[in-house]
Design an enzyme around this catalytic site. Structure first.
Site, PDB file in Angstrom:
ATOM      1  N   HIS A  41       0.857  -1.188   0.000  1.00 47.69           N
ATOM      2  CA  HIS A  41       0.000   0.000   0.000  1.00 47.69           C
ATOM      3  C   HIS A  41       0.891   1.235   0.000  1.00 47.69           C
ATOM      4  CE1 HIS A  41       0.950   0.404   4.242  1.00 47.69           C
ATOM      5  NE2 HIS A  41       0.313  -0.704   4.572  1.00 47.69           N
ATOM      6  N   HIS A  44       3.952   1.427   2.213  1.00 47.49           N
ATOM      7  CA  HIS A  44       5.116   0.662   1.773  1.00 47.49           C
ATOM      8  C   HIS A  44       5.879   1.405   0.675  1.00 47.49           C
ATOM      9  CE1 HIS A  44       2.487  -2.907   3.152  1.00 47.49           C
ATOM     10  NE2 HIS A  44       3.332  -2.580   4.117  1.00 47.49           N
ATOM     11  N   GLY A 126       8.982   1.042   8.974  1.00 43.97           N
ATOM     12  CA  GLY A 126       7.995   2.063   9.287  1.00 43.97           C
ATOM     13  C   GLY A 126       7.697   2.145  10.769  1.00 43.97           C
ATOM     14  N   VAL A 155       2.251   6.490   7.511  1.00 43.80           N
ATOM     15  CA  VAL A 155       1.493   7.166   6.447  1.00 43.80           C
ATOM     16  C   VAL A 155       0.008   7.009   6.754  1.00 43.80           C
ATOM     17  CG1 VAL A 155       0.986   7.214   3.978  1.00 43.80           C
ATOM     18  CG2 VAL A 155       3.311   6.741   4.766  1.00 43.80           C
ATOM     19  N   ARG A 166      -4.630  -4.486   7.124  1.00 51.01           N
ATOM     20  CA  ARG A 166      -5.754  -4.945   7.943  1.00 51.01           C
ATOM     21  C   ARG A 166      -7.012  -4.107   7.735  1.00 51.01           C
ATOM     22  NH1 ARG A 166      -3.085  -6.387  13.867  1.00 51.01           N
ATOM     23  NH2 ARG A 166      -1.199  -7.402  13.093  1.00 51.01           N
TER      24      ARG A 166
END
Length: 268
Positions: A41, A44, A126, A155, A166
């Site tokens: 997403h 990433h 992250g 983010v 999720r």
């Protein structure tokens, strides 16, 4: 196999993966690793772009999904390791985990295994999975590994929801409750000057108003130890929501805060 920089060369063999890493290190280049799981997403993508921003580096992405996404080539990743590195090792940080302890320990061990397999000089993770980030850094430091860890802020969507694979599993009628998590953490962070207990009470109040209870809620220092009375800290929380498959899905999130100081007093 012909290698071209920025063409997302896919590697499935661990020996070839190591060959690339050693070759780049031998000519004085940095090898930057971005470990991903089974999906991609926008969060990433930010990790990949942070890795690409390190000048003179080759970017390696590890990916465990069924098919390698075209976005890796679009983002000019150099090497994609498509597969998994089996390891039974676990990294114990010696502290109490808020998230699943075994998952965090195995995740950190997998990061270290990938660093060794790729001969990485740098690792990009992250802040969304803050416990895993800390566990990995503690392990890298304890083992004196010559790997520099870079953290990238979480983010978020315009509504504040932290991007996560999720999110797609949250039942439609629970979407508003999902938004309450980031709202509660934001409110708690802005109560930082009044101390940890006020921060926690503020978060509980926002979640309660949304009809959800925290699966866990804590304020810790930046190494996941007891929070200081005054100084940089991390506010972490999770909620369990109905899932599209009839079960439950856990969303977790975290924010930094100047505990006992408050944002408006930082300069003072």
């Amino acid at each position: 196999m012909t290698f071209e920089p920025g063409k997302a060369t896919v590697v499935t063999d661990e020996a070839l993966l190591a060959t690339y890493g050693r070759a780049f290190r031998k000519v004085g280049k940095s090898v930057v690793l971005v470990p991903l799981s089974t999906g991609v997403h926008a969060g990433h993508i930010e990790l990949i772009r942070a890795a690409k921003s390190l000048l003179g580096a080759y970017v390696f992405v590890s990916f465990e999904g069924e098919e390698v996404p075209e976005v890796f080539a679009e983002e000019k990743v150099d090497v994609v390791f498509h597969g998994t590195l089996p390891t039974a090792a676990r990294i114990s940080t010696g502290g109490e985990c808020l998230e699943d302890a075994e998952g965090v320990e195995r995740g950190a061990a997998k990061h270290l295994a990938l660093c060794n397999a790729t001969h990485a000089t740098d690792l990009v993770l992250g802040e969304k999975d803050f416990e895993l980030l800390v566990a990995t850094q503690l392990a890298v430091s304890a083992l004196r590994m010559e790997v520099k860890l870079h953290s990238v802020p979480t983010v978020r969507m315009p509504n504040g929801l932290a991007l996560s694979l999720r999110n797609e599993r949250v039942a439609e009628d629970a979407h508003d409750q999902a938004l309450a998590l980031s709202a509660a953490l934001t409110a708690g962070a802005h109560a930082a000057e009044h101390g940890a207990e006020t921060v926690l009470d503020t978060v509980r109040g926002v979640l309660e108003a949304a009809g959800v209870a925290p699966a866990y809620l804590a304020v810790r220092d930046l190494a996941m130890r007891e929070a200081p009375a005054q100084g940089d800290a991390r506010l972490l929380a999770a909620i369990d929501l109905p899932a599209t498959d009839g079960g439950t899905v856990r969303l977790h999130d975290n924010v930094g805060l100047p505990l006992g100081i408050g944002f408006k007093h930082i300069e003072d």
